[in-house]
Design a protein around this motif. Structure first.
Motif, PDB file in Angstrom:
ATOM      1  N   GLY A   1      41.615 -10.271 -21.652  1.00 54.86           N
ATOM      2  CA  GLY A   1      41.520  -9.254 -22.680  1.00 54.86           C
ATOM      3  C   GLY A   1      42.679  -8.277 -22.710  1.00 54.86           C
ATOM      4  O   GLY A   1      42.809  -7.509 -23.669  1.00 54.86           O
ATOM      5  N   ARG A   2      43.536  -8.304 -21.690  1.00 58.29           N
ATOM      6  CA  ARG A   2      44.658  -7.359 -21.667  1.00 58.29           C
ATOM      7  C   ARG A   2      45.673  -7.729 -22.752  1.00 58.29           C
ATOM      8  O   ARG A   2      46.060  -8.876 -22.888  1.00 58.29           O
ATOM      9  CB  ARG A   2      45.348  -7.349 -20.302  1.00 58.29           C
ATOM     10  CG  ARG A   2      46.477  -6.322 -20.197  1.00 58.29           C
ATOM     11  CD  ARG A   2      46.961  -6.185 -18.765  1.00 58.29           C
ATOM     12  NE  ARG A   2      47.619  -7.386 -18.312  1.00 58.29           N
ATOM     13  CZ  ARG A   2      48.926  -7.642 -18.458  1.00 58.29           C
ATOM     14  NH1 ARG A   2      49.693  -6.745 -19.077  1.00 58.29           N
ATOM     15  NH2 ARG A   2      49.459  -8.747 -18.009  1.00 58.29           N
ATOM     16  N   ILE A   3      46.087  -6.742 -23.515  1.00 56.47           N
ATOM     17  CA  ILE A   3      47.105  -6.961 -24.555  1.00 56.47           C
ATOM     18  C   ILE A   3      48.461  -6.974 -23.875  1.00 56.47           C
ATOM     19  O   ILE A   3      48.955  -5.933 -23.429  1.00 56.47           O
ATOM     20  CB  ILE A   3      47.043  -5.864 -25.630  1.00 56.47           C
ATOM     21  CG1 ILE A   3      45.664  -5.838 -26.294  1.00 56.47           C
ATOM     22  CG2 ILE A   3      48.124  -6.079 -26.692  1.00 56.47           C
ATOM     23  CD1 ILE A   3      45.441  -4.668 -27.237  1.00 56.47           C
ATOM     24  N   ILE A   4      49.088  -8.149 -23.770  1.00 53.23           N
ATOM     25  CA  ILE A   4      50.352  -8.248 -23.051  1.00 53.23           C
ATOM     26  C   ILE A   4      51.547  -8.109 -23.987  1.00 53.23           C
ATOM     27  O   ILE A   4      52.661  -7.809 -23.543  1.00 53.23           O
ATOM     28  CB  ILE A   4      50.451  -9.560 -22.253  1.00 53.23           C
ATOM     29  CG1 ILE A   4      50.509 -10.758 -23.198  1.00 53.23           C
ATOM     30  CG2 ILE A   4      49.316  -9.685 -21.268  1.00 53.23           C
ATOM     31  CD1 ILE A   4      50.983 -12.014 -22.522  1.00 53.23           C
ATOM     32  N   SER A   5      51.331  -8.338 -25.274  1.00 54.85           N
ATOM     33  CA  SER A   5      52.415  -8.168 -26.240  1.00 54.85           C
ATOM     34  C   SER A   5      51.819  -7.872 -27.608  1.00 54.85           C
ATOM     35  O   SER A   5      50.749  -8.367 -27.953  1.00 54.85           O
ATOM     36  CB  SER A   5      53.289  -9.427 -26.300  1.00 54.85           C
ATOM     37  OG  SER A   5      54.412  -9.218 -27.135  1.00 54.85           O
ATOM     38  N   ALA A   6      52.542  -7.063 -28.378  1.00 55.72           N
ATOM     39  CA  ALA A   6      52.104  -6.714 -29.732  1.00 55.72           C
ATOM     40  C   ALA A   6      53.323  -6.272 -30.514  1.00 55.72           C
ATOM     41  O   ALA A   6      54.296  -5.760 -29.946  1.00 55.72           O
ATOM     42  CB  ALA A   6      51.067  -5.600 -29.696  1.00 55.72           C
ATOM     43  N   ASN A   7      53.284  -6.489 -31.807  1.00 50.99           N
ATOM     44  CA  ASN A   7      54.409  -6.054 -32.626  1.00 50.99           C
ATOM     45  C   ASN A   7      54.233  -4.585 -33.027  1.00 50.99           C
ATOM     46  O   ASN A   7      53.142  -4.015 -32.889  1.00 50.99           O
ATOM     47  CB  ASN A   7      54.578  -6.968 -33.848  1.00 50.99           C
ATOM     48  CG  ASN A   7      53.407  -6.877 -34.809  1.00 50.99           C
ATOM     49  OD1 ASN A   7      52.302  -6.484 -34.430  1.00 50.99           O
ATOM     50  ND2 ASN A   7      53.629  -7.237 -36.057  1.00 50.99           N
ATOM     51  N   PRO A   8      55.291  -3.940 -33.493  1.00 54.64           N
ATOM     52  CA  PRO A   8      55.190  -2.520 -33.862  1.00 54.64           C
ATOM     53  C   PRO A   8      54.104  -2.232 -34.897  1.00 54.64           C
ATOM     54  O   PRO A   8      53.461  -1.179 -34.852  1.00 54.64           O
ATOM     55  CB  PRO A   8      56.580  -2.207 -34.416  1.00 54.64           C
ATOM     56  CG  PRO A   8      57.489  -3.174 -33.713  1.00 54.64           C
ATOM     57  CD  PRO A   8      56.678  -4.435 -33.582  1.00 54.64           C
ATOM     58  N   ALA A   9      53.886  -3.169 -35.845  1.00 57.99           N
ATOM     59  CA  ALA A   9      52.865  -2.953 -36.871  1.00 57.99           C
ATOM     60  C   ALA A   9      51.481  -2.829 -36.250  1.00 57.99           C
ATOM     61  O   ALA A   9      50.658  -2.024 -36.700  1.00 57.99           O
ATOM     62  CB  ALA A   9      52.892  -4.096 -37.887  1.00 57.99           C
ATOM     63  N   ALA A  10      51.203  -3.625 -35.220  1.00 62.52           N
ATOM     64  CA  ALA A  10      49.891  -3.576 -34.558  1.00 62.52           C
ATOM     65  C   ALA A  10      49.630  -2.190 -33.983  1.00 62.52           C
ATOM     66  O   ALA A  10      48.552  -1.615 -34.156  1.00 62.52           O
ATOM     67  CB  ALA A  10      49.813  -4.634 -33.469  1.00 62.52           C
TER      68      ALA A  10
END
Length: 245
Positions: free
Chosen positions: A88-97
């Motif tokens: 469940g850990r968010i390891i990557s996301a784009n700036p929009a997220a």
């Protein structure tokens, strides 16, 4: 020309000396490994054609830049979520997220999906979602996420499980559908308003979609005139229309 005084001094101390360099010859790129053997006063050169490797590395670099540009410039929210380690850990996301959720990107990347996913807090766990994706391969669904300020944003999601270096991740591409949901709610409000006017009307009001051959609406006066319930008119309205036409 390779054996300068500095090379000779270093060679004298170590017994040998070597270096490596890339050179271009007739449009091909070679990696040269040069060895100076002091005891034989001999230079030995090994040359390897690395043109294809350099070209492959260039293409990979261009692809990485392309994907990074697409990832960072996308207006939809894109999340890569760990499945095996710290599920469940968010390891990557784009700036929009991060922006849609009201966070700065560094702070957003400290979160677990359970922190923002309303469904995981009301019954459907992250593990349940992963199991569904493993069975189906890919899913389209709607979710609701919490923003940093506690407000809720609805998303339309396309999700799948990917594997990188033997580890599994959930790739989630999410589109903010707040505007669409508001439009749908406005249409429903308008429909209920019109329905309330029709119900209060002393006249017979009956709406039937001829193109799709289906009942749309009938008020109570219509039902009373035919001696049917509104529910029966809904189920058998096509028969009445056949008699009327």
């Amino acid at each position: 020309p390779f054996v300068t005084q500095e090379v000779q001094d270093k060679a004298a101390q170590s017994g040998s000396w070597k270096f490596s360099t890339d050179i271009e010859v007739a449009g091909r790129i070679f990696n040269e490994k040069v060895f100076y053997l002091v005891e034989k006063d001999l230079i030995r050169i090994y040359a390897y054609d690395i043109t294809e490797r350099i070209e492959t590395e260039r293409r990979i670099s261009e692809l990485e830049l392309t994907y990074k540009t697409l990832f960072e410039s996308a207006t939809d929210s894109i999340l890569i979520i760990s499945v095996d380690e710290e599920p469940g850990r968010i390891i990557s996301a784009n700036p929009a997220a991060a922006s849609i959720h009201g966070f700065l990107l560094p702070d957003f990347l400290k979160l677990n999906i359970n922190d923002i996913d309303r469904q995981t807090q009301t019954g459907l766990s992250f593990e349940d979602r992963v199991n569904q994706l493993r069975a189906s391969g890919r899913q389209n669904f709607e979710v609701q996420h919490f923003r940093k300020d506690g407000s809720i944003v609805p998303f339309e999601v396309v999700a799948t499980i990917i594997e990188v270096a033997g580890k599994r991740y959930l790739l989630s591409i999410e589109r903010d559908i707040s505007s669409r949901k508001r439009a749908e709610e406005e249409i429903q409000l308008q429909y209920r308003f019109i329905e309330s006017l029709a119900a209060a009307s002393p006249d017979i009001v009956y709406v039937y979609d001829i193109d799709q051959d289906k009942y749309v609406y009938a008020n109570q006066n219509m039902a009373d005139s035919y001696g049917y319930s509104v529910e029966r008119l809904k189920a058998e309205g096509h028969k009445l229309m056949a008699l009327s036409l």
